[in-house]
Design a protein around this motif. Structure first.
Motif, PDB file in Angstrom:
ATOM      1  N   THR A   1       0.821  -1.204   0.000  1.00 20.79           N
ATOM      2  CA  THR A   1       0.000   0.000   0.000  1.00 20.79           C
ATOM      3  C   THR A   1       0.856   1.256   0.000  1.00 20.79           C
ATOM      4  OG1 THR A   1      -0.126  -0.104   2.403  1.00 20.79           O
ATOM      5  CG2 THR A   1      -1.921  -1.135   1.157  1.00 20.79           C
ATOM      6  N   ALA A   2       2.166   1.110  -0.094  1.00 18.99           N
ATOM      7  CA  ALA A   2       3.036   2.284  -0.105  1.00 18.99           C
ATOM      8  C   ALA A   2       2.786   3.079  -1.390  1.00 18.99           C
ATOM      9  CB  ALA A   2       4.489   1.848  -0.043  1.00 18.99           C
ATOM     10  N   ALA A   3       2.842   4.391  -1.241  1.00 18.01           N
ATOM     11  CA  ALA A   3       2.618   5.255  -2.401  1.00 18.01           C
ATOM     12  C   ALA A   3       3.774   5.133  -3.385  1.00 18.01           C
ATOM     13  CB  ALA A   3       2.474   6.695  -1.939  1.00 18.01           C
ATOM     14  N   LYS A   4       3.427   5.014  -4.643  1.00 19.42           N
ATOM     15  CA  LYS A   4       4.436   4.926  -5.680  1.00 19.42           C
ATOM     16  C   LYS A   4       4.747   6.329  -6.180  1.00 19.42           C
ATOM     17  CE  LYS A   4       2.959   0.379  -7.227  1.00 19.42           C
ATOM     18  NZ  LYS A   4       2.432  -0.414  -8.327  1.00 19.42           N
ATOM     19  N   PRO A   5       5.987   6.561  -6.591  1.00 19.77           N
ATOM     20  CA  PRO A   5       6.295   7.885  -7.138  1.00 19.77           C
ATOM     21  C   PRO A   5       5.554   8.081  -8.456  1.00 19.77           C
ATOM     22  CG  PRO A   5       8.152   6.402  -7.424  1.00 19.77           C
ATOM     23  CD  PRO A   5       7.138   5.686  -6.578  1.00 19.77           C
ATOM     24  N   PRO A   6       5.184   9.306  -8.774  1.00 19.06           N
ATOM     25  CA  PRO A   6       4.452   9.537 -10.018  1.00 19.06           C
ATOM     26  C   PRO A   6       5.298   9.177 -11.228  1.00 19.06           C
ATOM     27  CG  PRO A   6       5.084  11.607  -8.993  1.00 19.06           C
ATOM     28  CD  PRO A   6       5.432  10.516  -8.030  1.00 19.06           C
ATOM     29  N   ALA A   7       4.653   8.643 -12.223  1.00 18.36           N
ATOM     30  CA  ALA A   7       5.349   8.240 -13.450  1.00 18.36           C
ATOM     31  C   ALA A   7       5.738   9.482 -14.246  1.00 18.36           C
ATOM     32  CB  ALA A   7       4.457   7.346 -14.287  1.00 18.36           C
ATOM     33  N   ALA A   8       6.832   9.376 -14.959  1.00 20.46           N
ATOM     34  CA  ALA A   8       7.263  10.483 -15.807  1.00 20.46           C
ATOM     35  C   ALA A   8       6.269  10.638 -16.956  1.00 20.46           C
ATOM     36  CB  ALA A   8       8.653  10.207 -16.349  1.00 20.46           C
ATOM     37  N   PRO A   9       6.013  11.861 -17.372  1.00 26.15           N
ATOM     38  CA  PRO A   9       5.075  12.052 -18.476  1.00 26.15           C
ATOM     39  C   PRO A   9       5.585  11.395 -19.751  1.00 26.15           C
ATOM     40  CG  PRO A   9       6.122  14.128 -17.865  1.00 26.15           C
ATOM     41  CD  PRO A   9       6.556  13.096 -16.879  1.00 26.15           C
ATOM     42  N   ALA A  10       4.687  10.833 -20.479  1.00 22.33           N
ATOM     43  CA  ALA A  10       5.058  10.144 -21.724  1.00 22.33           C
ATOM     44  C   ALA A  10       5.425  11.173 -22.791  1.00 22.33           C
ATOM     45  CB  ALA A  10       3.900   9.286 -22.203  1.00 22.33           C
ATOM     46  N   ALA A  11       6.321  10.777 -23.661  1.00 25.21           N
ATOM     47  CA  ALA A  11       6.690  11.655 -24.767  1.00 25.21           C
ATOM     48  C   ALA A  11       5.520  11.761 -25.748  1.00 25.21           C
ATOM     49  CB  ALA A  11       7.914  11.101 -25.485  1.00 25.21           C
ATOM     50  N   ALA A  12       5.419  12.884 -26.406  1.00 28.20           N
ATOM     51  CA  ALA A  12       4.347  13.083 -27.376  1.00 28.20           C
ATOM     52  C   ALA A  12       4.523  12.109 -28.538  1.00 28.20           C
ATOM     53  CB  ALA A  12       4.370  14.514 -27.883  1.00 28.20           C
ATOM     54  N   PRO A  13       3.441  11.526 -29.031  1.00 27.01           N
ATOM     55  CA  PRO A  13       3.561  10.600 -30.161  1.00 27.01           C
ATOM     56  C   PRO A  13       3.998  11.347 -31.419  1.00 27.01           C
ATOM     57  CG  PRO A  13       1.272  11.013 -29.644  1.00 27.01           C
ATOM     58  CD  PRO A  13       2.074  11.686 -28.586  1.00 27.01           C
ATOM     59  N   THR A  14       4.707  10.653 -32.265  1.00 27.41           N
ATOM     60  CA  THR A  14       5.176  11.268 -33.505  1.00 27.41           C
ATOM     61  C   THR A  14       4.453  10.647 -34.693  1.00 27.41           C
ATOM     62  OG1 THR A  14       6.959   9.667 -33.688  1.00 27.41           O
ATOM     63  CG2 THR A  14       7.471  11.714 -32.565  1.00 27.41           C
ATOM     64  N   LEU A  15       4.307  11.434 -35.724  1.00 29.79           N
ATOM     65  CA  LEU A  15       3.704  10.936 -36.955  1.00 29.79           C
ATOM     66  C   LEU A  15       4.750  10.153 -37.732  1.00 29.79           C
ATOM     67  CD1 LEU A  15       1.722  14.114 -37.969  1.00 29.79           C
ATOM     68  CD2 LEU A  15       0.749  11.920 -37.336  1.00 29.79           C
ATOM     69  N   LEU A  16       4.331   9.070 -38.344  1.00 27.08           N
ATOM     70  CA  LEU A  16       5.233   8.240 -39.128  1.00 27.08           C
ATOM     71  C   LEU A  16       5.348   8.808 -40.535  1.00 27.08           C
ATOM     72  CD1 LEU A  16       3.795   4.790 -38.032  1.00 27.08           C
ATOM     73  CD2 LEU A  16       5.822   5.923 -37.149  1.00 27.08           C
ATOM     74  N   PRO A  17       6.550   8.939 -41.058  1.00 27.29           N
ATOM     75  CA  PRO A  17       6.687   9.480 -42.407  1.00 27.29           C
ATOM     76  C   PRO A  17       6.321   8.449 -43.468  1.00 27.29           C
ATOM     77  CG  PRO A  17       8.842   8.932 -41.514  1.00 27.29           C
ATOM     78  CD  PRO A  17       7.846   8.695 -40.417  1.00 27.29           C
ATOM     79  N   GLY A  18       5.838   8.923 -44.609  1.00 22.66           N
ATOM     80  CA  GLY A  18       5.559   8.058 -45.746  1.00 22.66           C
ATOM     81  C   GLY A  18       4.375   7.135 -45.571  1.00 22.66           C
ATOM     82  N   MET A  19       3.341   7.567 -44.884  1.00 26.14           N
ATOM     83  CA  MET A  19       2.198   6.692 -44.630  1.00 26.14           C
ATOM     84  C   MET A  19       1.103   6.809 -45.682  1.00 26.14           C
ATOM     85  SD  MET A  19       2.899   4.833 -42.127  1.00 26.14           S
ATOM     86  CE  MET A  19       1.326   4.076 -42.036  1.00 26.14           C
ATOM     87  N   GLY A  20       1.348   7.544 -46.735  1.00 26.75           N
ATOM     88  CA  GLY A  20       0.334   7.669 -47.772  1.00 26.75           C
ATOM     89  C   GLY A  20      -0.506   8.911 -47.572  1.00 26.75           C
ATOM     90  N   ASN A  21      -1.581   8.996 -48.351  1.00 22.72           N
ATOM     91  CA  ASN A  21      -2.409  10.201 -48.289  1.00 22.72           C
ATOM     92  C   ASN A  21      -3.881   9.885 -48.045  1.00 22.72           C
ATOM     93  OD1 ASN A  21      -2.895   9.026 -50.701  1.00 22.72           O
ATOM     94  ND2 ASN A  21      -2.518  10.826 -51.966  1.00 22.72           N
ATOM     95  N   ALA A  22      -4.172   8.850 -47.314  1.00 22.15           N
ATOM     96  CA  ALA A  22      -5.562   8.534 -46.974  1.00 22.15           C
ATOM     97  C   ALA A  22      -6.118   9.677 -46.121  1.00 22.15           C
ATOM     98  CB  ALA A  22      -5.632   7.229 -46.197  1.00 22.15           C
ATOM     99  N   HIS A  23      -7.363  10.057 -46.407  1.00 23.13           N
ATOM    100  CA  HIS A  23      -7.968  11.165 -45.674  1.00 23.13           C
ATOM    101  C   HIS A  23      -9.460  10.927 -45.527  1.00 23.13           C
ATOM    102  CE1 HIS A  23      -8.697  15.189 -44.164  1.00 23.13           C
ATOM    103  NE2 HIS A  23      -9.668  15.302 -45.056  1.00 23.13           N
ATOM    104  N   HIS A  24      -9.942  11.175 -44.344  1.00 23.66           N
ATOM    105  CA  HIS A  24     -11.374  11.166 -44.064  1.00 23.66           C
ATOM    106  C   HIS A  24     -11.603  12.258 -43.037  1.00 23.66           C
ATOM    107  CE1 HIS A  24     -15.430   9.579 -43.714  1.00 23.66           C
ATOM    108  NE2 HIS A  24     -15.310   9.760 -42.408  1.00 23.66           N
ATOM    109  N   ALA A  25     -12.371  13.249 -43.400  1.00 22.60           N
ATOM    110  CA  ALA A  25     -12.585  14.391 -42.505  1.00 22.60           C
ATOM    111  C   ALA A  25     -13.344  13.954 -41.254  1.00 22.60           C
ATOM    112  CB  ALA A  25     -13.363  15.473 -43.232  1.00 22.60           C
ATOM    113  N   VAL A  26     -12.873  14.441 -40.108  1.00 25.24           N
ATOM    114  CA  VAL A  26     -13.550  14.199 -38.835  1.00 25.24           C
ATOM    115  C   VAL A  26     -13.917  15.548 -38.236  1.00 25.24           C
ATOM    116  CG1 VAL A  26     -12.481  11.979 -38.352  1.00 25.24           C
ATOM    117  CG2 VAL A  26     -11.335  14.044 -37.638  1.00 25.24           C
ATOM    118  N   SER A  27     -14.789  15.541 -37.262  1.00 26.86           N
ATOM    119  CA  SER A  27     -15.279  16.796 -36.694  1.00 26.86           C
ATOM    120  C   SER A  27     -14.316  17.313 -35.630  1.00 26.86           C
ATOM    121  CB  SER A  27     -16.679  16.608 -36.105  1.00 26.86           C
ATOM    122  OG  SER A  27     -16.630  15.617 -35.103  1.00 26.86           O
TER     123      SER A  27
END
Length: 74
Positions: free
Chosen positions: A25-51
């Motif tokens: 039951t001991a308190a755990k130290p807070p986790a480090a914030p996760a790094a921001a996700p990155t977009l993968l290059p060369g994934m094509g040009n699929a597009h579907h508009a979202v709101s």
């Protein structure tokens, strides 16, 4: 024999119930914030508009759409 089977089952059920370990039951130290996700290059040009009004959110959605289309469902 049926009585022995019932008693054995009850014994096993109670043993499994009481044998579970206790979590610390001991308190755990807070986790480090996760790094921001990155977009993968060369994934094509699929597009579907979202709101969304966030252009980055649209890019992430389109990338996910490309990944779904590229997945081999065989």
């Amino acid at each position: 024999m049926s009585r022995k089977l019932v008693i054995s089952f009850v014994f096993l059920a109670l043993t499994a119930t009481f044998a579970q370990h206790q979590h610390a039951t001991a308190a755990k130290p807070p986790a480090a914030p996760a790094a921001a996700p990155t977009l993968l290059p060369g994934m094509g040009n699929a597009h579907h508009a979202v709101s969304t009004t966030n252009p980055l959110a649209q890019k992430y959605f389109d990338e996910g759409l490309s990944l779904i289309y590229a997945f081999n469902h065989a």
